[in-house]
Design a protein around this motif. Structure first.
Motif, short mmCIF file in Angstrom:
data_model
loop_
_atom_site.label_atom_id
_atom_site.label_comp_id
_atom_site.label_asym_id
_atom_site.label_seq_id
_atom_site.Cartn_x
_atom_site.Cartn_y
_atom_site.Cartn_z
N GLU A 119 36.94 51.54 77.55
CA GLU A 119 35.97 52.35 76.81
C GLU A 119 36.32 52.42 75.32
OE1 GLU A 119 35.18 56.16 78.63
OE2 GLU A 119 34.98 55.26 80.62
N GLU A 120 36.77 51.30 74.81
CA GLU A 120 37.18 51.23 73.41
C GLU A 120 36.06 51.64 72.46
OE1 GLU A 120 39.75 50.31 70.12
OE2 GLU A 120 39.98 51.05 72.15
N ARG A 121 34.86 51.21 72.77
CA ARG A 121 33.70 51.45 71.90
C ARG A 121 33.11 52.86 72.06
NH1 ARG A 121 30.34 48.07 69.04
NH2 ARG A 121 31.53 46.19 69.40
N THR A 122 33.21 53.42 73.26
CA THR A 122 32.45 54.63 73.58
C THR A 122 33.27 55.90 73.72
OG1 THR A 122 32.60 54.06 75.93
CG2 THR A 122 30.63 53.31 74.74
N ARG A 123 34.60 55.81 73.77
CA ARG A 123 35.36 57.05 73.99
C ARG A 123 35.30 57.96 72.77
NH1 ARG A 123 40.89 56.36 72.02
NH2 ARG A 123 41.30 54.16 71.63
N GLY A 124 35.13 59.25 73.05
CA GLY A 124 34.98 60.22 71.97
C GLY A 124 36.25 61.01 71.71
N LEU A 125 36.10 62.06 70.92
CA LEU A 125 37.24 62.89 70.55
C LEU A 125 37.55 63.92 71.63
CD1 LEU A 125 36.48 63.69 66.79
CD2 LEU A 125 37.79 61.78 67.74
N SER A 126 38.81 64.30 71.69
CA SER A 126 39.23 65.40 72.55
C SER A 126 38.78 66.71 71.89
CB SER A 126 40.76 65.40 72.68
OG SER A 126 41.35 65.63 71.40
N GLU A 127 38.98 67.82 72.59
CA GLU A 127 38.65 69.13 72.03
C GLU A 127 39.47 69.37 70.75
OE1 GLU A 127 38.89 73.71 73.58
OE2 GLU A 127 38.37 72.19 75.08
N GLU A 128 40.74 69.00 70.81
CA GLU A 128 41.63 69.11 69.64
C GLU A 128 41.13 68.20 68.52
OE1 GLU A 128 46.13 67.64 68.66
OE2 GLU A 128 45.84 68.56 70.63
N GLY A 129 40.67 67.01 68.89
CA GLY A 129 40.14 66.07 67.91
C GLY A 129 38.91 66.60 67.20
N MET A 130 38.04 67.26 67.96
CA MET A 130 36.82 67.85 67.37
C MET A 130 37.19 68.93 66.35
SD MET A 130 33.86 66.65 68.11
CE MET A 130 32.90 65.75 69.30
N ALA A 131 38.19 69.76 66.70
CA ALA A 131 38.64 70.81 65.77
C ALA A 131 39.21 70.17 64.50
CB ALA A 131 39.68 71.70 66.45
N ALA A 132 39.94 69.07 64.66
CA ALA A 132 40.51 68.37 63.51
C ALA A 132 39.41 67.74 62.66
CB ALA A 132 41.51 67.31 63.97
N ALA A 133 38.34 67.26 63.30
CA ALA A 133 37.21 66.68 62.56
C ALA A 133 36.54 67.75 61.69
CB ALA A 133 36.20 66.06 63.53
N GLN A 134 36.50 68.99 62.17
CA GLN A 134 35.96 70.08 61.37
C GLN A 134 36.87 70.33 60.16
OE1 GLN A 134 35.44 73.17 64.38
NE2 GLN A 134 33.29 72.63 64.57
N ARG A 135 38.18 70.17 60.36
CA ARG A 135 39.12 70.34 59.24
C ARG A 135 38.94 69.23 58.20
NH1 ARG A 135 42.82 72.68 56.62
NH2 ARG A 135 44.74 71.67 55.94
N VAL A 136 38.63 68.01 58.67
CA VAL A 136 38.33 66.91 57.74
C VAL A 136 37.19 67.33 56.82
CG1 VAL A 136 37.31 64.58 57.59
CG2 VAL A 136 39.18 65.01 59.19
N ALA A 137 36.14 67.92 57.41
CA ALA A 137 34.98 68.37 56.62
C ALA A 137 35.38 69.45 55.62
CB ALA A 137 33.88 68.88 57.55
#
Length: 195
Positions: free
Chosen positions: A19-37
């Motif tokens: 699932e190299e193309r389709t795997r998404g972020l973990s819950e922790e990853g989503m929180a970190a993505a908000q920090r990127v913003a």
């Protein structure tokens, strides 16, 4: 004329074989993505570009929302696979292959892509973006290997040690004068620990 590119390495995404193309972020990853913003909120950004892989898109989606911009996807900016995606090897073998690929730019495991090949598909897109957004700023949702390959194209000192030192997510601010890379600054910082 200066152009700024923010390279944003994707946040934490649980590995799922096949699932190299389709795997998404973990819950922790989503929180970190908000920090990127949050980190990039004060930066002037005129466009948001991403690899076509879900985890890279998700890492810049909050930034895109904050800036009111659509995400332009480029498949040529996808992650570089050092081996074919249809067979498994150990983590140790994988890391050894990645290390070799940054000293020998033509090296790849069977079915994989060398650093040189990855640069041949990604750098033309970077050149197009530098032309399209000349004198402005853009953010690119990216991956560890292809990000290192892109930086290595402009400055040979970027290689395995740099790749190994990066985090998920990570942010690097690149300043270009015309088509020449002038400076690289790391912008990612971990949030303060709550006591």
């Amino acid at each position: 004329m200066e152009t700024t590119i923010y390279l944003v390495r994707h946040a934490e995404s649980p590995f799922v074989f096949g699932e190299e193309r389709t795997r998404g972020l973990s819950e922790e990853g989503m929180a970190a993505a908000q920090r990127v913003a949050e980190i990039l909120a004060g930066e002037e950004i005129h466009a948001i570009v991403s690899s076509s892989y879900v985890r890279a898109i998700q890492t810049v989606q909050f930034l895109a929302g904050k800036k009111g911009l659509k995400i332009e996807e480029y498949d040529e900016l996808r992650e570089r696979a050092i081996k074919g995606l249809d067979y498994k090897i150990s983590e140790k073998e994988l890391v050894q292959a990645i290390e070799q690929s940054f000293t020998d730019h033509e090296f790849a495991l069977e079915g994989g892509e060398s650093t040189g090949q990855a640069q041949q598909r990604a750098i033309p897109v970077i050149n197009v973006l530098l032309q399209k957004y000349r004198g402005r700023s853009l953010a690119i949702g990216t991956h560890g290997n292809i990000m290192t390959a892109i930086l290595s194209y402009y400055d040979k000192s970027y290689g395995f040690d740099f790749w190994k030192s990066t985090s998920k997510p990570d942010i690097y601010k690149l300043i270009f004068h015309e088509d020449r890379l002038q400076s690289v600054e790391r912008m990612w910082s971990e949030p303060e620990e709550l006591h």
